[in-house]
Design an enzyme around this catalytic site. Structure first.
Site, PDB file in Angstrom:
ATOM      1  CD  GLU A   1      12.490 -19.486  -9.927  1.00 51.45           C
ATOM      2  OE1 GLU A   1      11.808 -20.098 -10.763  1.00 51.45           O
ATOM      3  OE2 GLU A   1      12.463 -18.243  -9.835  1.00 51.45           O
TER       4      GLU A   1
ATOM      5  CG  ASN B   1       2.131  -0.225   3.811  1.00 49.29           C
ATOM      6  OD1 ASN B   1       1.841  -1.381   3.575  1.00 49.29           O
ATOM      7  ND2 ASN B   1       3.188   0.376   3.293  1.00 49.29           N
TER       8      ASN B   1
ATOM      9  CG  HIS C   1      21.525 -41.232 -17.782  1.00 50.45           C
ATOM     10  ND1 HIS C   1      21.784 -42.578 -17.974  1.00 50.45           N
ATOM     11  CD2 HIS C   1      21.533 -41.036 -16.445  1.00 50.45           C
ATOM     12  CE1 HIS C   1      21.912 -43.176 -16.794  1.00 50.45           C
ATOM     13  NE2 HIS C   1      21.771 -42.252 -15.847  1.00 50.45           N
TER      14      HIS C   1
ATOM     15  CD1 TRP D   1      -1.653  -4.391  -4.721  1.00 54.43           C
ATOM     16  CD2 TRP D   1      -1.005  -5.962  -3.292  1.00 54.43           C
ATOM     17  NE1 TRP D   1      -1.351  -5.511  -5.437  1.00 54.43           N
ATOM     18  CE2 TRP D   1      -0.954  -6.487  -4.593  1.00 54.43           C
ATOM     19  CE3 TRP D   1      -0.648  -6.782  -2.224  1.00 54.43           C
ATOM     20  CZ2 TRP D   1      -0.561  -7.794  -4.860  1.00 54.43           C
ATOM     21  CZ3 TRP D   1      -0.251  -8.074  -2.479  1.00 54.43           C
ATOM     22  CH2 TRP D   1      -0.205  -8.568  -3.792  1.00 54.43           C
TER      23      TRP D   1
ATOM     24  CE  LYS E   1       5.478  -9.909 -11.530  1.00 56.39           C
ATOM     25  NZ  LYS E   1       6.571 -10.821 -11.173  1.00 56.39           N
TER      26      LYS E   1
ATOM     27  CE  LYS F   1      13.504 -15.816 -12.020  1.00 57.80           C
ATOM     28  NZ  LYS F   1      12.215 -16.040 -11.455  1.00 57.80           N
TER      29      LYS F   1
ATOM     30  CB  CYS G   1      -0.860   0.029   1.249  1.00 59.80           C
ATOM     31  SG  CYS G   1      -1.661  -1.513   1.620  1.00 59.80           S
TER      32      CYS G   1
ATOM     33  CD  GLU H   1      12.174 -14.682 -15.672  1.00 61.41           C
ATOM     34  OE1 GLU H   1      12.157 -14.991 -14.486  1.00 61.41           O
ATOM     35  OE2 GLU H   1      11.139 -14.397 -16.300  1.00 61.41           O
TER      36      GLU H   1
HETATM   37  C1  AGP Z   1       9.045 -15.857 -13.454  1.00 70.83           C
HETATM   38  O1  AGP Z   1      10.166 -15.102 -13.270  1.00 70.83           O
HETATM   39  C2  AGP Z   1       8.208 -15.533 -14.595  1.00 70.83           C
HETATM   40  N1  AGP Z   1       7.989 -14.181 -14.801  1.00 70.83           N
HETATM   41  C3  AGP Z   1       7.041 -16.474 -14.863  1.00 70.83           C
HETATM   42  O2  AGP Z   1       7.578 -17.737 -15.007  1.00 70.83           O
HETATM   43  C4  AGP Z   1       5.863 -16.527 -13.852  1.00 70.83           C
HETATM   44  O3  AGP Z   1       6.288 -17.120 -12.678  1.00 70.83           O
HETATM   45  C5  AGP Z   1       4.715 -17.303 -14.496  1.00 70.83           C
HETATM   46  O4  AGP Z   1       4.268 -16.637 -15.638  1.00 70.83           O
HETATM   47  C6  AGP Z   1       3.564 -17.525 -13.551  1.00 70.83           C
HETATM   48  O5  AGP Z   1       2.984 -16.342 -13.146  1.00 70.83           O
HETATM   49  P1  AGP Z   1       1.978 -16.302 -11.956  1.00 70.83           P
HETATM   50  O6  AGP Z   1       2.701 -16.746 -10.732  1.00 70.83           O
HETATM   51  O7  AGP Z   1       1.525 -14.886 -11.863  1.00 70.83           O
HETATM   52  O8  AGP Z   1       0.858 -17.246 -12.250  1.00 70.83           O
END
Ligand code: AGP
Length: 611
Positions: free
Chosen positions: A484, A100, A507, A74, A606, A488, A2, A491
């Site tokens: 994960e 907040n 393998h 929020w 996003k 990162k 917030c 991306e």
């Molecule tokens: C992660 O860094 C990504 N931006 C992406 O994989 C994200 O986690 C995925 O699109 C899922 O989004 P959500 O958690 O909003 O459902």
């Protein structure tokens, strides 16, 4: 999170408050409101939706007055709505409050106030503050003493601003674990949760410290510590640009969000863990022994980073609860023939709560009478609304496309749900739970330690940024976190990287290893340490350069690899999450080295609301 603003001076407050809130829009919000005091009373206007809705509403009122407080909300407690928006008024309108953060013990206080005859209008924890403050004022205490008495009662995190009819012309603000800044003007003063809202008025500010209270009038600013003693501090002159200020002085939202993790882990722990009872506060989510024993299986369904958190949850649930768990990416799940009926629990994980594939997976599950539990960050999102139950991860708005703090909060939330299920099923003792809680409670400090030593990841990023291929390897939970970590790097740095179960290398993928290939090996799982170390030796023998992420005190790995990142000693369950913080930092610094658009990487959004 917030946003909060406040103004006291000689000008009309409403336009200044609205402009201040606009400067905080980047923080994310779902509703907004302002309260203005004009000697005759406190007038509140609030509205669900964007600021333009509030502006429109304000334009139809005569909201005059030279002191006021404002808020963008929020949602955390209670859906986004007009009534849940701030400011909250006490019963007879004597007090207005914006807040907040999260008041952990609001239920208990609310019950006491209800018994005294206070009427609550919203579902928020914040409204409790208004009534509690009013209660002390009605007992005859002055405004400041009432605030102190109220602060003595509440637990949790807060940035608060309060005005009261009894002492017009004064804003009192308080902070604990949520930012709050007081800006000094000439015959007028300002408050805000963040510097950007102040920069058009002043660059001279006081950053409130935890436990401090500010008493702000048009002419004066007085700061007090928790013991009610006045604090004297020099004004801080802000040199930041508006852009830098939005990011709290960090270069990017991603690194800001990485640095928010200690606070988020702490808040999640305080909110969810009931140490007295030795259980997780599930807030009405029915996962009792009877329901769990009837389950034939659990599906965990999500996309991207949320899916990786889901894999972590699956691993824990199978290992600890001994329930079969299938983890699937939502885009696959929806076109398969999953076995769904009333004995299936489908856990969907989503930061945004709007991801199209995950939402569709949820709908399919519901059509087949499965029960859906959503692990979501965004209150009031489609997934939160449509699921049978919601477990909020309380990570605050995540602005950077690359998800960091949400992953940590999702993984921890799944671990918490897993512990609750295991306790219900008698597969975990209270003693074992308390040991896990000790590890969780150490995490904020341990993550802070890692963040302090981020020069290590920065230096390694410089050294390895030109790598053409990167492999992340590990076993058990380390393998899942490797996925994960690899995502990162891909991306935000656009570097080709893959995650492999360390034992699977031979393998096939080991054929890719050649001189200078970078391998990042996770070694946090003691039981699998020797095995992974052998795999490291295999890639070393083929020319790879290896960074090992290992626990403090490990002398063995150092003898074999080029570089080591040490994480604090932790348990098998938590250590991979600490390791992940180091790979978040590594990916961030590699991307910075390569000059990519870190917060808005190419081709990505996003929230993926299309298939
Ligand atoms: C992660 O860094 C990504 N931006 C992406 O994989 C994200 O986690 C995925 O699109 C899922 O989004 P959500 O958690 O909003 O459902």
């Amino acid at each position: 999170m917030c946003g909060i603003v406040g103004y006291v001076g000689k000008q009309q407050a409403a336009p200044i408050l609205l402009d201040g809130l606009a400067k905080l829009e980047y923080r994310g919000y779902d509703s907004a409101g302002i309260a203005v005091e004009n000697g005759e009373g406190i007038h509140v206007v609030k509205a669900q939706g964007k600021l333009m809705v509030l502006r429109e509403k304000v334009s139809h009122t005569t909201l005059s007055g030279t002191i006021g407080i404002g808020h963008t909300r929020w949602a955390t407690h209670g859906a986004p709505s007009d009534v849940n928006s701030h400011p909250h008024l006490s019963g007879d309108g004597a007090v207005a409050v914006v807040h907040n953060g999260i008041i952990e013990n609001y239920q208990q206080i609310k019950e006491e106030l209800l018994a005294k005859g206070y009427v609550f209008h919203s579902e928020t924890d914040s409204e409790t503050v208004a009534h509690l403050l009013d209660d002390f004022l009605k007992q005859g205490y002055d405004f400041l003493e009432s605030v102190f008495l109220m602060l003595d009662r509440i637990e949790g995190a807060y940035a608060l601003e309060m005005i009261c009819r009894q002492e017009p012309g004064t804003i009192i603000a308080a902070r604990k674990n949520c930012p709050l800044v007081v800006g000094k003007g000439e015959g007028e003063n300002y408050l805000a949760s963040d510097v950007p809202a102040l920069l058009h008025h002043t660059r001279d500010v006081y950053f409130l410290e935890d436990g401090e209270v500010a008493v702000v009038t048009a002419q004066q600013i007085h700061l007090f510590n928790h013991d009610r003693q006045e604090v004297h501090r020099d004004l801080f002159h802000v040199e930041w640009s508006v852009d830098a200020a939005e990011k709290g002085g960090y270069d990017h939202f991603m690194i800001k969000e990485i640095h928010e993790q200690p606070r988020i882990v702490e808040e999640l722990f305080n909110h969810r863990v009931d140490l007295e009872k030795g259980d997780i506060r599930m807030e009405g989510i029915e996962l009792t022994k009877e329901t769990l024993e009837k389950l034939s299986r659990i599906y965990v369904v999500a996309c991207g980073t949320a899916y990786h958190a889901g894999l972590y949850g699956k691993y824990l649930m199978e290992k600890i609860c001994r329930i079969p768990v299938v983890a699937d990416v939502a885009s696959e799940f929806r076109y398969k023939a999953p076995i769904l009926d009333e004995h299936t629990l489908v856990i969907v994980v989503s930061q945004s709560g709007e991801t199209a594939d995950t939402l569709e997976a949820l709908r399919i599950a519901k059509r087949h009478h499965a029960r859906v539990l959503a692990i979501v960050n965004t209150v009031g999102s489609s997934i939160a609304r449509e699921a049978d139950d919601v477990f909020y991860i309380l990570a605050g708005p995540e602005i950077s496309v690359a998800s960091t703090k949400a992953f940590t909060a999702q993984a921890l939330s799944l671990a918490m749900i897993c512990c609750h299920m295991a306790l219900e099923l008698g597969r975990m003792t209270k003693e074992e739970f308390r040991t896990i809680c000790q590890d969780w409670s150490a995490m904020p400090r341990q993550i802070s330690e890692l963040l302090k030593q981020s020069a290590i990841e920065e230096a390694l990023a410089k050294k390895y940024a030109q790598s053409k291929n990167v492999f992340y390897i590990g076993r058990g939970l380390d393998y899942l976190v490797s996925m994960e970590s690899s995502l990162k790097l891909k991306e935000i740095a656009y570097l080709h990287s893959e995650a492999y179960a360390a034992g699977e290398l031979k393998h096939g993928p080991i054929a890719m290893i050649e001189d200078e290939t970078l391998v990042i090996a996770m070694l946090t799982q003691k039981a699998l340490y020797e095995k992974t170390l052998s795999n490291i030796k295999e890639v070393k023998a083929r020319g790879a350069k290896v960074i090992a992420i290992t626990m403090a005190g490990d002398t063995e790995a150092k003898k074999t690899v080029e570089d080591v990142i040490e994480i604090p000693q932790s348990s098998w369950m938590m250590a991979p999450l600490l390791a992940n913080v180091t790979t978040q930092l590594f990916a961030y610094y590699v991307a910075r080295e390569l000059g990519t658009d870190i917060d808005q990487p190419r081709n990505l959004a996003k929230s993926v609301t299309v298939e």
